[in-house]
Scaffold this motif. Sequence first.
Motif, short mmCIF file in Angstrom:
data_model
loop_
_atom_site.label_atom_id
_atom_site.label_comp_id
_atom_site.label_asym_id
_atom_site.label_seq_id
_atom_site.Cartn_x
_atom_site.Cartn_y
_atom_site.Cartn_z
N LEU A 168 -12.58 38.48 36.80
CA LEU A 168 -11.22 38.66 37.30
C LEU A 168 -10.56 37.32 37.61
N HIS A 169 -11.33 36.40 38.20
CA HIS A 169 -10.81 35.07 38.52
C HIS A 169 -10.41 34.33 37.24
N VAL A 170 -11.25 34.40 36.22
CA VAL A 170 -10.95 33.74 34.94
C VAL A 170 -9.68 34.32 34.34
N ALA A 171 -9.54 35.64 34.37
CA ALA A 171 -8.34 36.28 33.82
C ALA A 171 -7.09 35.82 34.57
N HIS A 172 -7.15 35.75 35.90
CA HIS A 172 -6.00 35.28 36.69
C HIS A 172 -5.68 33.82 36.37
N GLN A 173 -6.69 32.99 36.24
CA GLN A 173 -6.47 31.57 35.93
C GLN A 173 -5.81 31.41 34.57
N GLN A 174 -6.23 32.21 33.60
CA GLN A 174 -5.64 32.11 32.26
C GLN A 174 -4.18 32.52 32.28
N VAL A 175 -3.84 33.54 33.06
CA VAL A 175 -2.45 33.98 33.16
C VAL A 175 -1.61 32.92 33.87
N GLU A 176 -2.13 32.35 34.95
CA GLU A 176 -1.38 31.35 35.72
C GLU A 176 -1.16 30.07 34.94
N THR A 177 -2.20 29.58 34.27
CA THR A 177 -2.09 28.29 33.58
C THR A 177 -1.63 28.42 32.14
N GLY A 178 -1.82 29.59 31.53
CA GLY A 178 -1.46 29.75 30.13
C GLY A 178 -2.45 29.09 29.19
N GLN A 179 -3.61 28.70 29.71
CA GLN A 179 -4.64 28.04 28.91
C GLN A 179 -5.90 28.88 28.93
N LYS A 180 -6.71 28.71 27.88
CA LYS A 180 -7.99 29.42 27.83
C LYS A 180 -8.97 28.74 28.78
N ILE A 181 -9.54 29.52 29.66
CA ILE A 181 -10.52 29.03 30.61
C ILE A 181 -11.75 29.91 30.48
N SER A 182 -12.92 29.29 30.43
CA SER A 182 -14.14 30.08 30.26
C SER A 182 -14.85 30.25 31.59
N GLU A 183 -15.67 31.29 31.65
CA GLU A 183 -16.48 31.52 32.84
C GLU A 183 -17.42 30.34 33.07
N THR A 184 -17.91 29.77 31.98
CA THR A 184 -18.83 28.63 32.08
C THR A 184 -18.16 27.45 32.78
N LYS A 185 -16.89 27.18 32.45
CA LYS A 185 -16.19 26.06 33.09
C LYS A 185 -16.03 26.29 34.58
N ILE A 186 -15.73 27.52 34.97
CA ILE A 186 -15.57 27.84 36.39
C ILE A 186 -16.90 27.64 37.12
N VAL A 187 -17.99 28.18 36.56
CA VAL A 187 -19.30 28.06 37.19
C VAL A 187 -19.72 26.59 37.25
N GLU A 188 -19.47 25.84 36.17
CA GLU A 188 -19.83 24.42 36.15
C GLU A 188 -19.07 23.66 37.24
N LYS A 189 -17.77 23.93 37.39
CA LYS A 189 -16.98 23.25 38.42
C LYS A 189 -17.51 23.59 39.82
N LEU A 190 -17.82 24.86 40.05
CA LEU A 190 -18.35 25.25 41.35
C LEU A 190 -19.68 24.57 41.66
N LEU A 191 -20.56 24.50 40.66
CA LEU A 191 -21.85 23.84 40.87
C LEU A 191 -21.69 22.35 41.10
N ARG A 192 -20.77 21.71 40.36
CA ARG A 192 -20.53 20.27 40.57
C ARG A 192 -20.00 20.01 41.98
N ASP A 193 -19.09 20.87 42.44
CA ASP A 193 -18.57 20.72 43.80
C ASP A 193 -19.67 20.96 44.84
N TYR A 194 -20.46 21.99 44.63
CA TYR A 194 -21.53 22.34 45.58
C TYR A 194 -22.60 21.26 45.65
N LEU A 195 -22.96 20.71 44.48
CA LEU A 195 -24.01 19.69 44.42
C LEU A 195 -23.47 18.27 44.56
N ALA A 196 -22.17 18.14 44.74
CA ALA A 196 -21.50 16.84 44.90
C ALA A 196 -21.81 15.92 43.72
N LEU A 197 -21.63 16.43 42.52
CA LEU A 197 -21.87 15.63 41.31
C LEU A 197 -20.56 15.07 40.77
#
Length: 91
Positions: free
Chosen positions: A62-91
């Motif tokens: 649902l979050h990916v679908a909302h992001q795609q509608v808001e930005t008008g760009q294709k966003i993958s679930e993998t990119k969202i999970v990767e960003k969350l993990l990078r933020d969580y692990l401070a990478l």
Amino acid sequence: MNRMKRKPDVSNFHLSKDPDDFLNGAGADKAEKRLPKAEIKKVETQQKIFRLPIDIINALKLHVAHQQVETGQKISETKIVEKLLRDYLAL
């Protein structure tokens, strides 16, 4: 009485390349300036499979679908999970 259509006027049509160059080894293509491709830094990846609860999976979709509608760009679930993990692990 039906008449045949006239041939189109091609006197204003000019080719940027000589069509015979294709048969002679595409010399015209070699003469064209090629823009250098920007160096793309590829990150080595490895597949990792996780089992997640259904509510998390549905929220992610649902979050990916909302992001795609808001930005008008294709966003993958993998990119969202990767960003969350990078933020969580401070990478």
